[in-house]
Design a protein around this motif. Structure first.
Motif, PDB file in Angstrom:
ATOM      1  N   ASP A  60       0.993  -1.144   0.022  1.00 40.65           N
ATOM      2  CA  ASP A  60      -0.052   0.179   0.035  1.00 40.65           C
ATOM      3  C   ASP A  60       0.845   1.303  -0.035  1.00 40.65           C
ATOM      4  O   ASP A  60       0.663   2.090  -0.680  1.00 40.65           O
ATOM      5  N   ILE A  61       1.925   1.385   0.775  1.00 40.06           N
ATOM      6  CA  ILE A  61       2.685   2.354   1.044  1.00 40.06           C
ATOM      7  C   ILE A  61       3.528   2.618  -0.242  1.00 40.06           C
ATOM      8  O   ILE A  61       3.714   3.784  -0.767  1.00 40.06           O
ATOM      9  N   GLN A  62       3.964   1.546  -0.804  1.00 42.59           N
ATOM     10  CA  GLN A  62       4.702   1.661  -2.144  1.00 42.59           C
ATOM     11  C   GLN A  62       3.963   2.270  -3.517  1.00 42.59           C
ATOM     12  O   GLN A  62       4.294   3.234  -4.136  1.00 42.59           O
ATOM     13  N   ARG A  63       2.726   2.239  -3.275  1.00 43.31           N
ATOM     14  CA  ARG A  63       1.532   2.842  -4.244  1.00 43.31           C
ATOM     15  C   ARG A  63       1.353   3.974  -3.958  1.00 43.31           C
ATOM     16  O   ARG A  63       1.328   4.908  -4.748  1.00 43.31           O
ATOM     17  N   ASN A  64       1.079   4.505  -2.503  1.00 48.66           N
ATOM     18  CA  ASN A  64       0.720   5.632  -1.928  1.00 48.66           C
ATOM     19  C   ASN A  64       1.262   5.932  -0.429  1.00 48.66           C
ATOM     20  O   ASN A  64       0.743   5.159   0.233  1.00 48.66           O
ATOM     21  N   ALA A  65       2.133   6.949  -0.527  1.00 48.46           N
ATOM     22  CA  ALA A  65       3.034   6.974   0.694  1.00 48.46           C
ATOM     23  C   ALA A  65       1.949   8.014   1.659  1.00 48.46           C
ATOM     24  O   ALA A  65       2.523   8.236   2.922  1.00 48.46           O
ATOM     25  N   GLU A  91       7.739   6.404   4.641  1.00 48.48           N
ATOM     26  CA  GLU A  91       8.999   6.256   3.916  1.00 48.48           C
ATOM     27  C   GLU A  91       9.460   4.706   4.462  1.00 48.48           C
ATOM     28  O   GLU A  91       9.332   4.528   5.793  1.00 48.48           O
ATOM     29  N   LEU A  92       9.961   3.843   3.369  1.00 46.38           N
ATOM     30  CA  LEU A  92      10.292   2.456   3.605  1.00 46.38           C
ATOM     31  C   LEU A  92      11.946   2.383   3.886  1.00 46.38           C
ATOM     32  O   LEU A  92      12.414   3.070   2.959  1.00 46.38           O
ATOM     33  N   ILE A  93      12.118   1.847   5.000  1.00 48.34           N
ATOM     34  CA  ILE A  93      13.665   1.989   5.333  1.00 48.34           C
ATOM     35  C   ILE A  93      14.065   0.424   5.191  1.00 48.34           C
ATOM     36  O   ILE A  93      13.575  -0.586   6.102  1.00 48.34           O
ATOM     37  N   GLY A 119      13.801  -9.941   4.967  1.00 47.28           N
ATOM     38  CA  GLY A 119      12.474  -9.464   4.655  1.00 47.28           C
ATOM     39  C   GLY A 119      11.897  -8.465   5.700  1.00 47.28           C
ATOM     40  O   GLY A 119      11.005  -8.005   5.732  1.00 47.28           O
ATOM     41  N   ILE A 120      12.739  -7.867   6.677  1.00 49.01           N
ATOM     42  CA  ILE A 120      12.342  -6.932   7.550  1.00 49.01           C
ATOM     43  C   ILE A 120      12.387  -5.410   6.900  1.00 49.01           C
ATOM     44  O   ILE A 120      13.240  -5.305   6.085  1.00 49.01           O
ATOM     45  N   VAL A 121      11.362  -4.685   7.351  1.00 43.27           N
ATOM     46  CA  VAL A 121      11.531  -3.364   6.824  1.00 43.27           C
ATOM     47  C   VAL A 121      10.821  -2.343   8.046  1.00 43.27           C
ATOM     48  O   VAL A 121      10.123  -2.846   8.777  1.00 43.27           O
ATOM     49  N   LEU A 122      11.447  -1.214   7.910  1.00 45.83           N
ATOM     50  CA  LEU A 122      11.087  -0.243   9.103  1.00 45.83           C
ATOM     51  C   LEU A 122      10.274   0.858   8.240  1.00 45.83           C
ATOM     52  O   LEU A 122      10.733   1.617   7.327  1.00 45.83           O
ATOM     53  N   ILE A 123       9.096   1.230   8.750  1.00 46.42           N
ATOM     54  CA  ILE A 123       8.115   2.389   8.151  1.00 46.42           C
ATOM     55  C   ILE A 123       8.433   3.304   8.918  1.00 46.42           C
ATOM     56  O   ILE A 123       8.298   3.437  10.136  1.00 46.42           O
TER      57      ILE A 123
END
Length: 143
Positions: A60-65, A91-93, A119-123
Motif C-alpha cells: 500500500d505504501i509503495q503505491r501511495n505514501a 518512507e520505507l527503510i 524481509g524486515i522493513v522499517l516504516i
C-alpha cells in the motif's frame, strides 16, 4: 479550535505504544491495522514501525505514501483520555543501521533473527498534520 504545541501533545502521548496505521489499498479503500512503536514513545512528529516486506501495508505504501495514524490513551473513570489523528508521509527503510537505532528486545518475539531477519522493513511516518481531542477540548498540533 485551540492549538497545542508538539511538546504538549508529546507529553500526553507518553506511553502510548499502539497506533492504528491507515493506508490506501489497491482498490482505493482505506486499510487499517494496529502497529506497535515498540516502546519508542517519545514523539517528535516522526514514528517508526517494523514489519515484513511481504505485508499489505508495504505494498500500500509503495503505491501511495500518504498515511494516517490514530493514537488513543486509556481513559479511566475520573481521567480523560486523549485521541490524536496524524496525517503524514511514509518512507520505507531497509537499512540495518536504522534498524539498530529503533530496535528493542521486545521485537525479538516477532523477528527471530533480530535486525538480520530476512524481509524486515522499517516504516517511518513523518507527520504533516495532527489533530487531537481531549474531553471537550479539540484542536490542531503546531508541527
Amino acid at each position: 479550535m485551540s492549538k497545542k504545541s508538539l511538546a504538549e501533545i508529546a507529553k500526553e502521548m507518553a506511553g502510548i505504544d499502539i497506533a492504528i496505521l491507515s493506508t490506501h489499498a489497491e482498490n482505493g479503500e482505506i486499510a487499517n491495522r494496529p502497529m506497535s512503536n515498540n516502546g519508542d514513545v517519545a514523539y517528535d512528529g516522526t514514528s517508526y514501525y517494523f514489519t515484513y516486506e511481504n505485508t499489505r501495508s508495504i505494498s500500500d505504501i509503495q503505491r501511495n505514501a500518504n498515511v494516517a495514524l490514530g493514537f488513543s490513551s486509556q481513559a479511566g473513570l475520573f481521567a480523560e483520555g486523549i485521541y490524536i489523528a496524524v496525517e503524514g508521509t511514509a518512507e520505507l527503510i531497509r537499512d540495518k543501521t536504522a534498524f539498530h537505532r529503533h530496535w528493542t528486545n521486545d521485537l525479538d518475539k516477532w523477528f527471530d533473527n533480530g535486525v538480520d531477519t530476512p524481509g524486515i522493513v522499517l516504516i517511518k511516518v513523518v507527520a504533516d498534520r495532527a489533530t487531537y481531542w481531549k474531553g471537550r477540548e479539540e484542536g490542531e498540533v503546531e508541527l
